[in-house]
Design a protein around this motif. Structure first.
Motif, PDB file in Angstrom:
ATOM      1  N   LYS A  77       7.619  29.597  -2.421  1.00  0.00           N
ATOM      2  CA  LYS A  77       7.913  30.916  -2.974  1.00  0.00           C
ATOM      3  C   LYS A  77       6.726  31.420  -3.788  1.00  0.00           C
ATOM      4  N   GLN A  78       6.590  32.733  -3.780  1.00  0.00           N
ATOM      5  CA  GLN A  78       5.503  33.383  -4.500  1.00  0.00           C
ATOM      6  C   GLN A  78       5.847  33.439  -5.982  1.00  0.00           C
ATOM      7  N   LYS A  79       4.905  33.033  -6.813  1.00  0.00           N
ATOM      8  CA  LYS A  79       5.127  33.050  -8.259  1.00  0.00           C
ATOM      9  C   LYS A  79       4.648  34.377  -8.853  1.00  0.00           C
ATOM     10  N   GLU A  80       3.363  34.641  -8.743  1.00  0.00           N
ATOM     11  CA  GLU A  80       2.837  35.944  -9.149  1.00  0.00           C
ATOM     12  C   GLU A  80       1.519  36.166  -8.426  1.00  0.00           C
ATOM     13  N   ASN A  81       1.282  37.428  -8.074  1.00  0.00           N
ATOM     14  CA  ASN A  81       0.063  37.791  -7.348  1.00  0.00           C
ATOM     15  C   ASN A  81      -0.146  36.872  -6.145  1.00  0.00           C
ATOM     16  N   ASP A  82      -1.253  36.125  -6.135  1.00  0.00           N
ATOM     17  CA  ASP A  82      -1.562  35.267  -4.980  1.00  0.00           C
ATOM     18  C   ASP A  82      -1.321  33.788  -5.272  1.00  0.00           C
ATOM     19  N   THR A  83      -0.510  33.499  -6.269  1.00  0.00           N
ATOM     20  CA  THR A  83      -0.161  32.112  -6.595  1.00  0.00           C
ATOM     21  C   THR A  83       1.216  31.783  -6.030  1.00  0.00           C
ATOM     22  N   TRP A  84       1.293  30.647  -5.326  1.00  0.00           N
ATOM     23  CA  TRP A  84       2.526  30.237  -4.650  1.00  0.00           C
ATOM     24  C   TRP A  84       2.915  28.827  -5.069  1.00  0.00           C
ATOM     25  N   GLU A  85       4.218  28.596  -5.124  1.00  0.00           N
ATOM     26  CA  GLU A  85       4.725  27.233  -5.223  1.00  0.00           C
ATOM     27  C   GLU A  85       4.732  26.658  -3.816  1.00  0.00           C
ATOM     28  N   THR A  86       4.190  25.455  -3.643  1.00  0.00           N
ATOM     29  CA  THR A  86       4.040  24.864  -2.318  1.00  0.00           C
ATOM     30  C   THR A  86       4.393  23.376  -2.341  1.00  0.00           C
ATOM     31  N   LEU A  87       4.615  22.852  -1.155  1.00  0.00           N
ATOM     32  CA  LEU A  87       4.632  21.412  -0.943  1.00  0.00           C
ATOM     33  C   LEU A  87       3.365  21.060  -0.178  1.00  0.00           C
ATOM     34  N   VAL A  88       2.682  19.996  -0.591  1.00  0.00           N
ATOM     35  CA  VAL A  88       1.469  19.586   0.115  1.00  0.00           C
ATOM     36  C   VAL A  88       1.587  18.122   0.526  1.00  0.00           C
ATOM     37  N   LYS A  89       0.963  17.803   1.649  1.00  0.00           N
ATOM     38  CA  LYS A  89       0.909  16.418   2.136  1.00  0.00           C
ATOM     39  C   LYS A  89      -0.520  16.108   2.553  1.00  0.00           C
ATOM     40  N   PRO A  90      -1.096  14.988   2.121  1.00  0.00           N
ATOM     41  CA  PRO A  90      -0.557  14.081   1.103  1.00  0.00           C
ATOM     42  C   PRO A  90      -0.799  14.651  -0.295  1.00  0.00           C
ATOM     43  N   ALA A  91       0.235  14.663  -1.123  1.00  0.00           N
ATOM     44  CA  ALA A  91       0.171  15.296  -2.438  1.00  0.00           C
ATOM     45  C   ALA A  91      -0.868  14.629  -3.343  1.00  0.00           C
ATOM     46  N   LYS A  92      -1.058  13.311  -3.178  1.00  0.00           N
ATOM     47  CA  LYS A  92      -1.964  12.591  -4.093  1.00  0.00           C
ATOM     48  C   LYS A  92      -3.417  13.063  -3.953  1.00  0.00           C
ATOM     49  N   ARG A  93      -3.734  13.707  -2.845  1.00  0.00           N
ATOM     50  CA  ARG A  93      -5.117  14.181  -2.646  1.00  0.00           C
ATOM     51  C   ARG A  93      -5.375  15.538  -3.294  1.00  0.00           C
ATOM     52  N   VAL A  94      -4.317  16.204  -3.730  1.00  0.00           N
ATOM     53  CA  VAL A  94      -4.472  17.561  -4.255  1.00  0.00           C
ATOM     54  C   VAL A  94      -4.157  17.566  -5.749  1.00  0.00           C
ATOM     55  N   LYS A  95      -5.229  17.671  -6.541  1.00  0.00           N
ATOM     56  CA  LYS A  95      -5.090  17.725  -7.992  1.00  0.00           C
ATOM     57  C   LYS A  95      -5.587  19.082  -8.487  1.00  0.00           C
ATOM     58  N   GLU A  96      -5.333  19.349  -9.755  1.00  0.00           N
ATOM     59  CA  GLU A  96      -5.780  20.632 -10.309  1.00  0.00           C
ATOM     60  C   GLU A  96      -7.283  20.798 -10.099  1.00  0.00           C
ATOM     61  N   GLY A  97      -7.663  21.930  -9.543  1.00  0.00           N
ATOM     62  CA  GLY A  97      -9.066  22.201  -9.242  1.00  0.00           C
ATOM     63  C   GLY A  97      -9.442  21.961  -7.794  1.00  0.00           C
ATOM     64  N   THR A  98      -8.604  21.239  -7.040  1.00  0.00           N
ATOM     65  CA  THR A  98      -8.870  20.988  -5.617  1.00  0.00           C
ATOM     66  C   THR A  98      -8.873  22.312  -4.843  1.00  0.00           C
ATOM     67  N   VAL A  99      -9.879  22.473  -3.966  1.00  0.00           N
ATOM     68  CA  VAL A  99      -9.967  23.669  -3.119  1.00  0.00           C
ATOM     69  C   VAL A  99      -9.705  23.256  -1.670  1.00  0.00           C
ATOM     70  N   ILE A 100      -8.786  23.977  -1.019  1.00  0.00           N
ATOM     71  CA  ILE A 100      -8.423  23.706   0.376  1.00  0.00           C
ATOM     72  C   ILE A 100      -8.849  24.902   1.212  1.00  0.00           C
ATOM     73  N   SER A 101      -9.440  24.606   2.357  1.00  0.00           N
ATOM     74  CA  SER A 101      -9.914  25.657   3.255  1.00  0.00           C
ATOM     75  C   SER A 101      -9.068  25.684   4.535  1.00  0.00           C
ATOM     76  N   PHE A 102      -8.721  26.896   4.975  1.00  0.00           N
ATOM     77  CA  PHE A 102      -7.943  27.070   6.202  1.00  0.00           C
ATOM     78  C   PHE A 102      -8.700  28.017   7.142  1.00  0.00           C
ATOM     79  N   GLY A 103      -8.671  27.685   8.443  1.00  0.00           N
ATOM     80  CA  GLY A 103      -9.294  28.582   9.423  1.00  0.00           C
ATOM     81  C   GLY A 103     -10.759  28.818   9.165  1.00  0.00           C
ATOM     82  N   ASP A 104     -11.505  27.730   8.929  1.00  0.00           N
ATOM     83  CA  ASP A 104     -12.951  27.828   8.677  1.00  0.00           C
ATOM     84  C   ASP A 104     -13.265  28.772   7.523  1.00  0.00           C
ATOM     85  N   GLY A 105     -12.419  28.742   6.495  1.00  0.00           N
ATOM     86  CA  GLY A 105     -12.714  29.507   5.286  1.00  0.00           C
ATOM     87  C   GLY A 105     -12.167  30.924   5.267  1.00  0.00           C
TER      88      GLY A 105
END
Length: 342
Positions: free
Chosen positions: A85-113
């Motif tokens: 669900k969308q929290k505000e603006n472009d921030t979303w609550e999400t589930l990620v797998k594997p969660a242990k790899r995603v910490k605050e500050g982690t940047v994830i790229s989709f579709g070659d950026g």
């Protein structure tokens, strides 16, 4: 009340993996909520069970292609993200797998950026808060990169995305489909209107928490995840008039039921135009103020959904109906057959 009371044996082969070729070709079990009597029909015959002046309430939410596959920008490790669900603006609550790899500050790229996401925190249920960066319109980018978030018990790929949308879906925002509505075709909707049966539309954006089995031992200890709902002035007025004129209100799906009962419970059985978040949990003993009947699919053992259905038609009648459904090889869950409780 023990959760075990809502358990039943379900052979895996009865879990529908793909939708039928025709939406309205599914079977329909009709359960009399007063007597427990069961009838076997096809969904195409459902119009016969309603009278002029009755009203069907449908959830017009539209499922987002909310599953994204990306890579960590620094290491290239694969990450799967599910938007909740969308929290505000472009921030979303999400589930990620594997969660242990995603910490605050982690940047994830989709579709070659084309789309990137930065983790800005964690949510109360162990998910991740991601802020997205992109050019253009977010939902158009999501449509090009995302996949439909089919439930984990469906192993087959979906050939046509629209088969996981209702024909009346309009308001994008769900992480899962309101599956009772998947059986309806434009033809059935026209037949209903031609017979003098009203159609009312509400919006509840479905979250994944709705479908999870209840993990507590006692029903009363379970907490529902909150979901956003909206009811317009037009719908509220229609529903109040139907009730005033003696018509029945039939909810299409547990999501419509929860929306109507949230409002009716707050306003002494009246319907009003409002929006907000609901975590209403309906289980046996609940006093319905909004609906007279319901169309629904066949649900998971020990889920909040089978508890809701049992509140409307008694646990004994519902569990007996499910036993019959297994014996008669009805198809279960999202792409399965339907039940009318009336």
């Amino acid at each position: 009340m023990k959760v075990e009371l809502f358990d039943f044996d379900l052979p895996e082969e009865l879990i529908a993996q793909v939708p039928l070729k025709e939406r309205d070709a599914s079977r329909l079990m009709v359960l009399n909520k007063e007597s427990g009597e069961v009838k076997h029909e096809t969904f195409k015959s459902i119009v016969n069970y309603f009278q002029p002046g009755d009203c069907l309430v449908l959830n017009n939410t539209r499922v987002m292609p909310a599953r994204l596959f990306g890579t960590k920008q620094d290491t290239g490790a694969s990450i799967e993200v599910l938007l909740l669900k969308q929290k505000e603006n472009d921030t979303w609550e999400t589930l990620v797998k594997p969660a242990k790899r995603v910490k605050e500050g982690t940047v994830i790229s989709f579709g070659d950026g084309i789309l990137t996401a930065t983790c800005v925190g964690t949510s109360e249920h162990g998910g991740r808060l991601l802020t997205f960066d992109y050019d253009g319109i977010f939902y158009e980018v999501l449509d090009s990169l995302g996949e439909m978030p089919l439930p984990p018990y469906i192993k087959e790929q979906l050939d046509d995305r629209e088969r996981y949308q209702t024909v009346f879906s309009r308001e994008i925002g769900s992480a899962a489909a309101p599956t009772a509505g998947l059986h309806f075709t434009e033809e059935i909707l026209e037949q209903l209107k031609s017979k003098g049966i009203h159609l009312a539309f509400i919006t509840l954006h479905v979250g994944l928490g709705t479908f999870r089995p209840v993990s507590a031992d006692n029903v009363e200890e379970h907490e529902m995840h909150a979901e956003f709902y909206q009811v317009t002035e037009e719908t509220a007025e229609l529903l109040n008039n139907v009730r005033k004129n003696g018509g029945r209100i039939i909810s299409v799906g547990t999501t419509s039921t929860r929306t109507l009962e949230t409002i009716a419970s707050k306003h002494d059985g009246k319907f009003v135009s409002e929006s907000g978040w609901t975590n209403i949990f309906i289980y046996p003993g609940f006093q319905f103020k909004g609906i007279d009947g319901m169309i629904t699919n066949f649900h998971l053992p020990k889920s909040s959904l089978i508890m809701l259905v049992s509140a409307l038609a008694t646990r004994e009648y519902v569990m007996n109906a499910y036993e019959i459904a297994v014996k008669e090889k009805y198809r279960f869950f999202s792409f399965g057959d339907a039940m009318l409780i009336i």
